[in-house]
Design an enzyme around this catalytic site. Structure first.
Site, PDB file in Angstrom:
ATOM      1  N   TRP A 323       0.835  -1.203   0.000  1.00  0.00           N
ATOM      2  CA  TRP A 323       0.000   0.000   0.000  1.00  0.00           C
ATOM      3  C   TRP A 323       0.870   1.253   0.000  1.00  0.00           C
ATOM      4  O   TRP A 323       0.547   2.243  -0.666  1.00  0.00           O
ATOM      5  CB  TRP A 323      -0.900   0.015   1.236  1.00  0.00           C
ATOM      6  CG  TRP A 323      -1.808   1.203   1.328  1.00  0.00           C
ATOM      7  CD1 TRP A 323      -3.087   1.307   0.845  1.00  0.00           C
ATOM      8  CD2 TRP A 323      -1.525   2.472   1.936  1.00  0.00           C
ATOM      9  NE1 TRP A 323      -3.613   2.550   1.116  1.00  0.00           N
ATOM     10  CE2 TRP A 323      -2.671   3.294   1.780  1.00  0.00           C
ATOM     11  CE3 TRP A 323      -0.414   3.003   2.583  1.00  0.00           C
ATOM     12  CZ2 TRP A 323      -2.728   4.599   2.257  1.00  0.00           C
ATOM     13  CZ3 TRP A 323      -0.469   4.314   3.058  1.00  0.00           C
ATOM     14  CH2 TRP A 323      -1.618   5.081   2.899  1.00  0.00           C
ATOM     15  N   HIS A 324       1.978   1.207   0.712  1.00  0.00           N
ATOM     16  CA  HIS A 324       2.829   2.389   0.834  1.00  0.00           C
ATOM     17  C   HIS A 324       3.592   2.706  -0.443  1.00  0.00           C
ATOM     18  O   HIS A 324       3.940   3.870  -0.672  1.00  0.00           O
ATOM     19  CB  HIS A 324       3.803   2.222   1.998  1.00  0.00           C
ATOM     20  CG  HIS A 324       3.211   2.512   3.335  1.00  0.00           C
ATOM     21  ND1 HIS A 324       2.496   1.573   4.044  1.00  0.00           N
ATOM     22  CD2 HIS A 324       3.210   3.640   4.090  1.00  0.00           C
ATOM     23  CE1 HIS A 324       2.082   2.112   5.186  1.00  0.00           C
ATOM     24  NE2 HIS A 324       2.491   3.362   5.233  1.00  0.00           N
ATOM     25  N   GLY A 325       3.869   1.723  -1.247  1.00  0.00           N
ATOM     26  CA  GLY A 325       4.603   2.028  -2.467  1.00  0.00           C
ATOM     27  C   GLY A 325       4.720   0.842  -3.391  1.00  0.00           C
ATOM     28  O   GLY A 325       4.801  -0.317  -2.944  1.00  0.00           O
ATOM     29  N   PHE A 491       1.830   8.137  -1.883  1.00  0.00           N
ATOM     30  CA  PHE A 491       1.163   6.867  -1.600  1.00  0.00           C
ATOM     31  C   PHE A 491      -0.320   6.944  -1.868  1.00  0.00           C
ATOM     32  O   PHE A 491      -0.982   5.943  -1.904  1.00  0.00           O
ATOM     33  CB  PHE A 491       1.414   6.457  -0.147  1.00  0.00           C
ATOM     34  CG  PHE A 491       2.881   6.464   0.224  1.00  0.00           C
ATOM     35  CD1 PHE A 491       3.830   6.016  -0.657  1.00  0.00           C
ATOM     36  CD2 PHE A 491       3.288   6.956   1.459  1.00  0.00           C
ATOM     37  CE1 PHE A 491       5.175   6.028  -0.326  1.00  0.00           C
ATOM     38  CE2 PHE A 491       4.625   6.965   1.794  1.00  0.00           C
ATOM     39  CZ  PHE A 491       5.572   6.507   0.911  1.00  0.00           C
TER      40      PHE A 491
END
Length: 491
Positions: A323-325, A491
């Protein structure tokens, strides 16, 4: 539009003035238009994606509520929403990541494939507003909340400008009723909101942006760094990312609070945590609770066998990393935190037995201090994977960190020179971090109200922090090269 810009300094007061001057029945229209303008400031093309997400999720929720007795239609609506919303998120955020991975793996076996990645622009805040719309539809499906009938209010729930692009990820039961409610101007809301915004601006403009220059000097040119440089830059990045992200959240919460709308708390001094589990109860709380409610619990949570419980934890953290990257470094970062959690669970009983055998009080002050130090070291080590620009850079950073050490004055001077860090810079950075920490402490332990239950308006503003924050922050902004974006916008 970003908070730390001259445009926002004009935009927000105008919105605030219109909000309190307009009759209640027109406020949602003005806020929706203002939120659309706030988002359109990035790119006019991006608005169509968020409109598509809003229309799909709104329609699905209404149909789910209408046919609440028909399980087939309910499930079909939920599946369509998940496919549509995750489909948009996947295409714009993860298509190139997946295509590069497939091509790289295929070419390892001599396939000779050409790159087929696309020139895509990642829509700002797509991960945040996607999760916010999904929480609404899933909660309606579960019967937890009613479907919002007014399309305009629902669109405002998704696009509410303070938390639109970087959270906190709000839940429908908290935000939607507040958008419907009538809010009159109140100093009891305005003063805490202003103070919250001041703290946020200070964190971002004075602390995060100042430290970013030293961190970037190492992480963007790892070949030139020394082992000490990597260590200091990694320690500073822990401060930078906290101040950058919690600074945005503070500004968002403050903006909304002045209007009488209370957003959820997103940070609670995470670096004082005594365990990784506690860290995730204090860091990015809105995302952690989202994954808990919509992924961890549906997988079975901890109410299952030990192996399945550990599997559930690892899945959640792998997804959190992704999800973050869209990069394997983020996936490894998530897996590392999952590994920390699993080891913590497996060692819980042996550790308690060892404490008992050695007659050590687990709640003793020195034990908590040691646990905080160990937790911070683990978290900070994981930040290396989060911040590294590539696997090649990550390898260089790790080699430097664990092998490139000398014990002489020349080495020390070179390490600081690589970072552009002087004695004055060290002093200013430490002072900024100290003030930021004091602000966070004060926010969690507000001054008691005087006798009579109401604090005078002017006495409510902490002038020392006000002057430090405003003078330093805006001087840096106006004298610099312009406003820098927030880290979590990517993000």
């Amino acid at each position: 539009m970003i908070f730390n810009s001259i445009e926002f300094l004009i935009f927000y007061p105008v919105v605030l003035l219109l909000y309190f001057l307009m009759p209640k029945k027109f406020r949602w229209t003005m806020l929706l238009a203002a939120s659309a303008f706030f988002y359109l400031y990035w790119s006019i093309k991006l608005i169509f994606l968020i409109v598509f997400t809003i229309v799909i999720s709104y329609t699905a929720a209404r149909l789910i509520e209408k046919y609440h007795d028909n399980l087939l239609i309910k499930r079909l609506c939920l599946i369509i929403t998940l496919v549509a919303c995750f489909g948009v998120l996947f295409f714009f955020k993860y298509f190139n990541f997946l295509s590069d991975t497939v091509v790289s793996v295929a070419n390892l076996f001599g396939a000779g494939w050409d790159d087929f990645s696309l020139n895509l622009i990642l829509p700002v805040g797509i991960s945040f507003y996607t999760f916010q719309t999904l929480s609404f539809v899933i909660d309606v499906y579960r019967g937890k909340v009613p479907a919002e009938r007014h399309f305009g209010y629902y669109a405002l729930y998704v696009t509410f400008f303070p938390q639109l692009v970087a959270g906190p990820i709000e839940r429908p039961e908290n935000l939607i009723p507040q958008l419907h409610a009538e809010h009159d101007f109140s100093w009891d809301n305005a003063i805490p909101g202003i103070r919250k915004m001041i703290v946020g601006f200070f964190k971002k403009l004075v602390v995060a942006d100042l430290i970013a220059t030293y961190v970037n000097a190492v992480y963007n040119s790892p070949d030139e760094a020394r082992g000490l440089s990597v260590l200091i830059a990694t320690l500073l990045f822990a401060v930078q990312i906290y101040c950058d992200f919690s600074g945005y959240t503070d500004i968002a919460i403050g903006c909304a609070q002045i209007m009488g709308i209370k957003l959820m708390q997103n940070f609670d001094r995470p670096y004082i945590s005594t365990s990784i589990k506690e860290f995730w109860r204090r860091w990015h709380i809105s995302l952690s609770s989202w994954f808990q409610d919509y992924l961890y619990f549906p997988l079975g949570g901890s109410r299952c066998s030990r192996p399945r419980h550990l599997f559930n934890l690892m899945v959640v953290f792998l997804v959190s990393g992704l999800w973050h990257g869209a990069a394997w470094t983020f996936v490894i970062w998530g897996a590392l935190h999952g590994f920390y959690q699993i080891v913590g669970i497996l060692l819980k009983k042996p550790k308690s037995a060892l404490y008992a055998k050695l007659n050590i009080d687990e709640n003793a002050g020195w034990v908590k201090i040691m646990r905080r130090i160990i937790t911070f070291i683990l978290v900070d080590f994981a930040w290396i994977f989060f911040r590294a620009n590539s696997f090649a850079d990550l390898r260089t950073l790790m080699v430097k960190l664990f092998t490139d050490w000398e014990w002489n004055v020349t080495y020390l001077a070179e390490s600081f020179s690589v970072m552009g860090l002087s004695a004055i810079g060290v002093g200013i950075s430490l002072m900024a971090i100290y003030l930021m920490n004091r602000m966070d402490c004060d926010a969690l332990t507000p001054e008691p109200l005087p006798e009579g239950g109401r604090r005078p308006v002017l006495a409510s503003v902490h002038y020392t922090y006000f002057l430090w924050a405003i003078a330093a922050a805006w001087l840096i902004l106006l004298a610099g090269d312009g406003a820098s974006s927030f880290i979590y916008f990517q993000f």
